[in-house]
Design a protein around this motif. Structure first.
Motif, PDB file in Angstrom:
ATOM      1  N   GLU A 105       0.826  -1.209   0.000  1.00  0.00           N
ATOM      2  CA  GLU A 105       0.000   0.000   0.000  1.00  0.00           C
ATOM      3  C   GLU A 105       0.859   1.256   0.000  1.00  0.00           C
ATOM      4  OE1 GLU A 105      -2.670  -0.128   3.263  1.00  0.00           O
ATOM      5  OE2 GLU A 105      -3.822  -1.849   2.519  1.00  0.00           O
ATOM      6  N   ARG A 106       1.976   1.213   0.717  1.00  0.00           N
ATOM      7  CA  ARG A 106       2.805   2.413   0.862  1.00  0.00           C
ATOM      8  C   ARG A 106       3.693   2.680  -0.352  1.00  0.00           C
ATOM      9  NH1 ARG A 106       4.836   2.908   7.166  1.00  0.00           N
ATOM     10  NH2 ARG A 106       2.860   2.330   8.151  1.00  0.00           N
ATOM     11  N   CYS A 107       4.156   1.614  -1.000  1.00  0.00           N
ATOM     12  CA  CYS A 107       5.097   1.827  -2.102  1.00  0.00           C
ATOM     13  C   CYS A 107       4.447   1.716  -3.475  1.00  0.00           C
ATOM     14  CB  CYS A 107       6.271   0.854  -1.997  1.00  0.00           C
ATOM     15  SG  CYS A 107       5.862  -0.867  -2.359  1.00  0.00           S
ATOM     16  N   GLY A 108       3.192   1.250  -3.539  1.00  0.00           N
ATOM     17  CA  GLY A 108       2.502   1.167  -4.815  1.00  0.00           C
ATOM     18  C   GLY A 108       2.818  -0.053  -5.641  1.00  0.00           C
ATOM     19  N   LEU A 109       3.522  -1.024  -5.058  1.00  0.00           N
ATOM     20  CA  LEU A 109       3.798  -2.281  -5.752  1.00  0.00           C
ATOM     21  C   LEU A 109       2.831  -3.349  -5.272  1.00  0.00           C
ATOM     22  CD1 LEU A 109       7.706  -2.315  -5.529  1.00  0.00           C
ATOM     23  CD2 LEU A 109       6.300  -1.622  -7.478  1.00  0.00           C
ATOM     24  N   SER A 110       2.636  -4.386  -6.074  1.00  0.00           N
ATOM     25  CA  SER A 110       1.720  -5.453  -5.680  1.00  0.00           C
ATOM     26  C   SER A 110       2.384  -6.364  -4.655  1.00  0.00           C
ATOM     27  CB  SER A 110       1.304  -6.278  -6.896  1.00  0.00           C
ATOM     28  OG  SER A 110       2.400  -7.031  -7.391  1.00  0.00           O
ATOM     29  N   VAL A 111       1.558  -7.071  -3.887  1.00  0.00           N
ATOM     30  CA  VAL A 111       2.069  -8.025  -2.909  1.00  0.00           C
ATOM     31  C   VAL A 111       2.872  -9.113  -3.610  1.00  0.00           C
ATOM     32  CG1 VAL A 111       1.425  -9.790  -1.213  1.00  0.00           C
ATOM     33  CG2 VAL A 111       0.229  -7.592  -1.244  1.00  0.00           C
ATOM     34  N   GLY A 112       2.380  -9.569  -4.757  1.00  0.00           N
ATOM     35  CA  GLY A 112       3.080 -10.609  -5.504  1.00  0.00           C
ATOM     36  C   GLY A 112       4.454 -10.155  -5.966  1.00  0.00           C
ATOM     37  N   ALA A 113       4.552  -8.920  -6.456  1.00  0.00           N
ATOM     38  CA  ALA A 113       5.838  -8.394  -6.922  1.00  0.00           C
ATOM     39  C   ALA A 113       6.820  -8.272  -5.764  1.00  0.00           C
ATOM     40  CB  ALA A 113       5.635  -7.044  -7.590  1.00  0.00           C
ATOM     41  N   LEU A 114       6.342  -7.769  -4.624  1.00  0.00           N
ATOM     42  CA  LEU A 114       7.212  -7.636  -3.453  1.00  0.00           C
ATOM     43  C   LEU A 114       7.691  -8.996  -2.958  1.00  0.00           C
ATOM     44  CD1 LEU A 114       5.323  -4.862  -1.444  1.00  0.00           C
ATOM     45  CD2 LEU A 114       7.542  -4.649  -2.564  1.00  0.00           C
ATOM     46  N   SER A 115       6.790  -9.976  -2.973  1.00  0.00           N
ATOM     47  CA  SER A 115       7.152 -11.321  -2.531  1.00  0.00           C
ATOM     48  C   SER A 115       8.245 -11.907  -3.418  1.00  0.00           C
ATOM     49  CB  SER A 115       5.918 -12.227  -2.541  1.00  0.00           C
ATOM     50  OG  SER A 115       6.256 -13.552  -2.181  1.00  0.00           O
ATOM     51  N   GLN A 116       8.119 -11.716  -4.732  1.00  0.00           N
ATOM     52  CA  GLN A 116       9.129 -12.242  -5.658  1.00  0.00           C
ATOM     53  C   GLN A 116      10.465 -11.535  -5.483  1.00  0.00           C
ATOM     54  OE1 GLN A 116       7.498 -12.171  -9.643  1.00  0.00           O
ATOM     55  NE2 GLN A 116       6.749 -14.255  -9.398  1.00  0.00           N
ATOM     56  N   ILE A 117      10.431 -10.230  -5.196  1.00  0.00           N
ATOM     57  CA  ILE A 117      11.669  -9.479  -4.968  1.00  0.00           C
ATOM     58  C   ILE A 117      12.354  -9.967  -3.694  1.00  0.00           C
ATOM     59  CG2 ILE A 117      12.596  -7.201  -4.379  1.00  0.00           C
ATOM     60  CD1 ILE A 117      10.443  -5.997  -6.217  1.00  0.00           C
ATOM     61  N   GLU A 118      11.582 -10.144  -2.625  1.00  0.00           N
ATOM     62  CA  GLU A 118      12.154 -10.588  -1.356  1.00  0.00           C
ATOM     63  C   GLU A 118      12.745 -11.991  -1.459  1.00  0.00           C
ATOM     64  OE1 GLU A 118       9.650 -10.238   2.022  1.00  0.00           O
ATOM     65  OE2 GLU A 118       9.661  -8.042   2.014  1.00  0.00           O
ATOM     66  N   ARG A 119      12.189 -12.825  -2.317  1.00  0.00           N
ATOM     67  CA  ARG A 119      12.695 -14.191  -2.476  1.00  0.00           C
ATOM     68  C   ARG A 119      13.799 -14.275  -3.520  1.00  0.00           C
ATOM     69  NH1 ARG A 119       7.785 -17.738  -3.877  1.00  0.00           N
ATOM     70  NH2 ARG A 119       6.894 -15.774  -4.640  1.00  0.00           N
ATOM     71  N   GLY A 120      14.165 -13.142  -4.111  1.00  0.00           N
ATOM     72  CA  GLY A 120      15.243 -13.121  -5.087  1.00  0.00           C
ATOM     73  C   GLY A 120      14.879 -13.710  -6.420  1.00  0.00           C
ATOM     74  N   ILE A 121      13.577 -13.831  -6.681  1.00  0.00           N
ATOM     75  CA  ILE A 121      13.126 -14.424  -7.943  1.00  0.00           C
ATOM     76  C   ILE A 121      13.227 -13.418  -9.081  1.00  0.00           C
ATOM     77  CG2 ILE A 121      11.143 -15.427  -9.147  1.00  0.00           C
ATOM     78  CD1 ILE A 121      10.235 -16.577  -6.486  1.00  0.00           C
ATOM     79  N   THR A 122      12.907 -12.159  -8.776  1.00  0.00           N
ATOM     80  CA  THR A 122      12.983 -11.108  -9.788  1.00  0.00           C
ATOM     81  C   THR A 122      13.805  -9.938  -9.259  1.00  0.00           C
ATOM     82  OG1 THR A 122      10.934 -10.073  -8.991  1.00  0.00           O
ATOM     83  CG2 THR A 122      10.731 -11.706 -10.758  1.00  0.00           C
ATOM     84  N   SER A 123      14.334  -9.162 -10.198  1.00  0.00           N
ATOM     85  CA  SER A 123      15.107  -7.968  -9.853  1.00  0.00           C
ATOM     86  C   SER A 123      14.189  -6.747  -9.896  1.00  0.00           C
ATOM     87  CB  SER A 123      16.266  -7.766 -10.822  1.00  0.00           C
ATOM     88  OG  SER A 123      17.126  -8.883 -10.832  1.00  0.00           O
ATOM     89  N   PRO A 124      14.209  -5.906  -8.868  1.00  0.00           N
ATOM     90  CA  PRO A 124      13.368  -4.707  -8.887  1.00  0.00           C
ATOM     91  C   PRO A 124      13.924  -3.663  -9.846  1.00  0.00           C
ATOM     92  CG  PRO A 124      14.765  -4.694  -6.954  1.00  0.00           C
ATOM     93  CD  PRO A 124      14.994  -6.015  -7.630  1.00  0.00           C
ATOM     94  N   THR A 125      13.050  -2.833 -10.370  1.00  0.00           N
ATOM     95  CA  THR A 125      13.480  -1.727 -11.211  1.00  0.00           C
ATOM     96  C   THR A 125      14.025  -0.605 -10.329  1.00  0.00           C
ATOM     97  OG1 THR A 125      11.298  -0.656 -11.133  1.00  0.00           O
ATOM     98  CG2 THR A 125      11.683  -2.299 -12.879  1.00  0.00           C
ATOM     99  N   MET A 126      14.748   0.331 -10.931  1.00  0.00           N
ATOM    100  CA  MET A 126      15.260   1.473 -10.179  1.00  0.00           C
ATOM    101  C   MET A 126      14.112   2.288  -9.597  1.00  0.00           C
ATOM    102  SD  MET A 126      18.497   1.337 -10.030  1.00  0.00           S
ATOM    103  CE  MET A 126      18.798   2.991  -9.416  1.00  0.00           C
ATOM    104  N   ARG A 127      13.013   2.360 -10.323  1.00  0.00           N
ATOM    105  CA  ARG A 127      11.850   3.099  -9.824  1.00  0.00           C
ATOM    106  C   ARG A 127      11.287   2.426  -8.579  1.00  0.00           C
ATOM    107  NH1 ARG A 127       6.268   4.320 -13.258  1.00  0.00           N
ATOM    108  NH2 ARG A 127       5.254   5.629 -11.671  1.00  0.00           N
ATOM    109  N   SER A 128      11.225   1.080  -8.606  1.00  0.00           N
ATOM    110  CA  SER A 128      10.721   0.346  -7.439  1.00  0.00           C
ATOM    111  C   SER A 128      11.650   0.527  -6.245  1.00  0.00           C
ATOM    112  CB  SER A 128      10.584  -1.139  -7.777  1.00  0.00           C
ATOM    113  OG  SER A 128       9.647  -1.338  -8.809  1.00  0.00           O
TER     114      SER A 128
END
Length: 213
Positions: free
Chosen positions: A54-77
């Motif tokens: 809610e605070r950063c404007g990213l989806s829960v799924g996207a954040l979960s994948q970033i935290e698990r190292g599955i995907t790389s976040p963009t500079m904007r994220s």
């Protein structure tokens, strides 16, 4: 007849497996490290994935994948996340050599601790445990003179305890106040209203443990 020593010579792959080493591309290790670093910051801010989304404007799924190292976040994220956590962008990039992949989620080196400085409250928290999934969290909490968790009692899930390494601390649990000094320790249910403060003129350092559950 000479023995064929080549057949008994361990291969490089088997030697690495025996010592717990795994070949992982550096970019993947960087993603895993960043994911755990972000998870550590989120836990230190006591935010769920839903609240952070809610605070950063990213989806829960996207954040979960970033935290698990599955995907790389963009500079904007990353910029959005740094703003939510109130840390400079540079803190989200690893300095020096990346840790071995076998240490991720298991070992925290002194130079690799996640640090959260709450300047307005005079409290600094260093996460001593890896930011992997788990119920146990250990922090090194430094409380400046006059610093506190805030004027109001608060609650959360789990159980916590600690050991005062140096200095003194006022611990309030429900309607009772406890004046703790160097060498004293404590434990209580986190659902019980509580707060802490340093009412002395010297810095206080506490090893603080939270068990989430």
């Amino acid at each position: 007849m000479p023995r064929n020593t080549q057949a008994t010579k361990p291969t490089e792959k088997s030697a690495k497996a025996r010592h717990g080493k795994v070949d992982v591309p550096p970019t993947k290790i960087a993603d895993l490290w960043l994911g755990q670093h972000l998870r550590g910051l989120r836990k230190m801010h006591d935010l769920s994935l839903e609240q952070l989304a809610e605070r950063c404007g990213l989806s829960v799924g996207a954040l979960s994948q970033i935290e698990r190292g599955i995907t790389s976040p963009t500079m904007r994220s990353l910029r959005r996340l740094s703003e939510v956590f109130n840390v400079p962008m540079s803190q989200l990039f690893h300095e020096g050599d990346l840790p071995p992949v076998e240490e991720l989620g298991r070992i925290v080196r002194a130079q690799g601790r996640r640090v959260l400085s709450l300047n307005t409250s005079g409290v600094q928290k260093e996460l001593l445990t890896p930011a992997a999934n788990g119920a146990l969290e250990i922090y090194l909490v430094t409380i400046s003179p006059g610093g506190s968790s805030g004027p109001e009692l608060y609650t959360h899930k789990g159980e916590e305890g600690g050991y005062v390494m140096s200095g003194e601390m006022l611990l309030e649990i429900e309607s009772r106040e406890f004046h703790l000094k160097t060498g004293d320790s404590f434990r209580f249910k986190s659902q019980t209203p509580h707060r802490f403060a340093n009412v002395t003129d010297e810095e206080t350092v506490v090893v603080w443990t939270n068990v989430v559950g």
